[in-house]
Design an enzyme around this catalytic site. Structure first.
Site, PDB file in Angstrom:
ATOM      1  N   TYR A  94       0.823  -1.211   0.000  1.00 13.56           N
ATOM      2  CA  TYR A  94       0.000   0.000   0.000  1.00 13.56           C
ATOM      3  C   TYR A  94       0.860   1.267   0.000  1.00 13.56           C
ATOM      4  O   TYR A  94       0.654   2.152  -0.837  1.00 13.56           O
ATOM      5  CB  TYR A  94      -0.954  -0.006   1.194  1.00 13.56           C
ATOM      6  CG  TYR A  94      -2.316  -0.579   0.889  1.00 13.56           C
ATOM      7  CD1 TYR A  94      -2.472  -1.654   0.013  1.00 13.56           C
ATOM      8  CD2 TYR A  94      -3.465  -0.075   1.488  1.00 13.56           C
ATOM      9  CE1 TYR A  94      -3.710  -2.195  -0.258  1.00 13.56           C
ATOM     10  CE2 TYR A  94      -4.713  -0.603   1.226  1.00 13.56           C
ATOM     11  CZ  TYR A  94      -4.836  -1.664   0.350  1.00 13.56           C
ATOM     12  OH  TYR A  94      -6.075  -2.190   0.083  1.00 13.56           O
ATOM     13  N   GLU A 133       1.972   6.155  -7.302  1.00 17.45           N
ATOM     14  CA  GLU A 133       0.909   6.950  -7.913  1.00 17.45           C
ATOM     15  C   GLU A 133       1.188   8.444  -7.781  1.00 17.45           C
ATOM     16  O   GLU A 133       0.990   9.217  -8.725  1.00 17.45           O
ATOM     17  CB  GLU A 133      -0.431   6.605  -7.259  1.00 17.45           C
ATOM     18  CG  GLU A 133      -0.947   5.218  -7.614  1.00 17.45           C
ATOM     19  CD  GLU A 133      -2.292   4.921  -6.959  1.00 17.45           C
ATOM     20  OE1 GLU A 133      -3.084   5.877  -6.793  1.00 17.45           O
ATOM     21  OE2 GLU A 133      -2.549   3.757  -6.607  1.00 17.45           O
TER      22      GLU A 133
END
Length: 371
Positions: free
Chosen positions: A292, A299
């Site tokens: 994560y 991103e």
């Protein structure tokens, strides 16, 4: 609270007692209400439909004595020992109404009959025994059979299986090309797996719909944040800027996304049918710990790289004057989007942490034996 599902319940009897065994593991927050006429039970646990909220409501064939009855919560089930009221007799069925409940089965280890001293009592017990044997014969074929999955379960199985296959292909294709020629893999990630990643990410929108329809027991908010965040980066930020198509960060991003999913979907498939595997459960609630944060960071870096490109092209930006009297500058939107990464990431990681704490309690390696 969502409507309770029905767990499997096994029952048996003696002339003076009723025995119930509720097939529910790792029970939490149980609520038991036993009266002289019936039993109500509700709890969270792992049953035929996986980790869920379960409940039963039984009206007994004859009155019972709650004061002389007892129950205990065990690691793999809940056992009830219920005292019958009045003169001891064999009940022809458990429930007051003569209905066949698909979740109610005979506990063959608890079907017993006590001898009587008088010939009359022996005859009555023999007749009742014959009745119970006939009932056992009718249900024998169903003893070890699971009910056939309904349409919703079949659909969720197909969906999760297809997503698992898709993400497994993406991860395997990228890993193979890395092993074969890492430079080619870094610069041709979209060529290797672009079509597949777009397909599974479009399909992932359904994961927002499933909890809204009540088909899965989860909040739609984390699914919305994760799915729409991924799709924004994939289809808008990367998809509409060719200069990002060959960037090496895409390989890391796609590997992280697929790495998360190839352990998540098998867990969902097992849960649909009330099955559980400790290793898969541990992987599902542990793989996110490194993946994560790495995914969020990747991103964010892609969005940072995209800002000057969209400043140059002015794509998606709207300037005044125009007929709508409205202006929108897409690079500013991207900068604002970066600002929500920290609170959004904190929320998603916090949600997964709480789920992990709860899930690992049911793994033998991480829990103490419950009396």
């Amino acid at each position: 609270m969502a409507e309770a599902l029905s767990p499997f319940v096994y029952w048996g009897q003696k002339t003076d007692q009723i025995f119930l065994k509720i097939d529910l593991r790792d029970v939490e927050n149980e609520v038991v209400k036993l009266t002289d006429s019936g039993l109500s039970f509700n709890a969270e646990g792992f049953g035929v439909r996986g980790q869920n909220y379960y409940g039963i409501d039984i009206e007994f064939y004859h009155p019972v004595d709650p004061e002389e009855s007892k129950y205990r919560v065990m690691g793999r089930c809940i056992e009830f020992q219920i005292k019958k009221s009045g003169d001891g007799e064999i009940w022809p069925r458990l429930t007051y109404n003569k209905v066949k409940l698909p979740w109610l089965k005979i506990d063959f280890d608890k079907v017993a009959y006590e001898d009587s001293e008088s010939e009359k009592e022996e005859q009555e017990n023999s007749e009742q025994a014959d009745y119970m044997k006939q009932l056992e014969k009718e249900l024998l074929s169903d003893r070890d059979l699971e009910p056939f999955p309904d349409v919703k379960t079949c659909y969720l199985f197909v969906y999760n299986l297809m997503q698992f296959i898709g993400f497994t292909y993406i991860f395997t294709a990228l890993a193979y090309n890395c092993f074969k020629d890492i430079n080619y893999a870094f610069s041709n990630t979209l060529e290797i797996s672009g079509t597949q990643i777009m397909f599974v990410q479009v399909a992932a929108v359904l994961e927002i719909v499933h909890p809204l329809l009540g088909w899965v027991k989860s909040s739609p908010i984390p699914a919305f944040m994760q799915v729409m965040g991924r799709n924004f980066v994939l289809f808008i930020v990367v998809g509409q800027e060719p200069r990002l198509h060959e960037h090496s960060l895409l390989l890391i991003l796609f590997m992280v996304w697929s790495g998360i999913e190839i352990v998540r979907y098998p867990f969902y498939i097992l849960s649909l049918f009330g099955k559980k595997n400790d290793l898969i459960t541990w992987c599902r609630y542990t793989a996110w710990i490194p993946l994560y944060p790495l995914g969020f960071l990747t991103e964010a870096l892609i969005v940072v790289l995209a800002i000057p490109f969209y400043e140059d092209t002015e794509k998606f930006s709207v300037f005044l004057p125009n007929a709508c009297n409205f202006s929108f500058y897409f690079p500013w939107f991207l900068k604002t989007y970066l600002g929500i990464f920290i609170p959004a990431g904190y929320y998603l990681i916090g949600t997964m942490y709480r789920q992990r704490q709860k899930a690992l309690k049911s793994i033998k390696l991480f829990r103490t034996k419950r009396d």
